[in-house]
Design an enzyme around this catalytic site. Sequence first.
Site: not given
Length: 401
Positions: A191, A276, A358
């Site tokens: 992340d 991501e 996170d």
Amino acid sequence: MGVTTACVKRAFRYRFCPTDAQAAELSRTFGCVRKVYDLALAARTQAWARQERVNHNQTSAMLTVWKKTEELAYLNDVSSVPLQQCLRHLQSAFATFFAKRAKYPRFKSRKKSHKSAEYTTSGFRFRDGRLTLAKIGEPLDIVWSRPLPEGAKPSTVTVSQDAAGRWFVSLLCEDASVKPVPANRNAVGIDVGLDHLLTLSTGEKIANPGHERKDRARLALAQRRLAKKSNGDGANRAKARRKVAKIHARIADRRRDGLHKLTTRLVRENQTIVIEDLTVRNMVKNRSLARAISDVAWSEFRCLLECEASWYGREVIAVDRFFPSSRLCSACGTLREKMPLNVRTWTCDGCGTTHDRDVNAAKNILAAGPAVAVCGAGIRPQRSTPGGQSATKQKTPRREP
């Protein structure tokens, strides 16, 4: 998973110090390359307005005609190899435009465009560690900061000069030492963030080095001094501009070096890496966060990660950008309705687990990775399915924000 071939082509970049004559000749070559590119682009644009198609062979024939005119006779003073290569680059630019992967090619600006010239094997000689370019008599004084692969023979040489006035030469060679590393079962979810550059699903947080923030005061002072110089100052304005460019170059070099080390470590330790699929070009439109997002260089991080993973036989999976990784409990799967950015820790209403925002997001990203791989979304789910939904988005339609 990407499979590495027997030999991987890598570009080895070095600085060099040209003599005054070499610098003048290379600068002249840069100008001719820019001129030919703009002339060919103008010709193709005019032909397109007439509903005609012009290909690379036709622009190459135009170059021959241009060299015979009195106005463009100076094109004969430089090597023809970089001029032909810029026409090939223009052809590639139009190919990506027609494939809808890029915008229409733009003209090169004398002040803003990147100064470079590309030489193929017929335009240079490389013997005993000495590189000599066509129409440049003496070998380049290259600073060999690292050795080339044993027995390497460059197939392409690119000479460039950055805004700070530094000269670089890039040699494209086959590197037989790059081979897939032994496979393992390690997998990690990542992340990205601003407070911390990366947060791993293992709980590790990698600090944001903030390279631009460290030099912000020096950069602001140099930019103020540049702003006070009028266009008529000539040499003084050029010196002030180079000082600004040197600070930017220092920031970029440190950022690139840190990302190289970080991606190499992640690729060597993990077989599967899940990230991501962020649209950074849209995120930097936020004026409050644009500087911070640009400094962390998420796009460059992803590019380096995918490149090194393909070299060493690793797998990179990108989860859909709309996947609610921060609002989803990694323990029980409960989806929270809202999660403001200022909430860094939260407790799940379903199971009572307290999460670090996170770390929880990284765990959810890792868990979503196999679904993307099984459904065939590939490394870039959104870009490979334009106008449709990616695999992750189809798997969790009710959890969309």
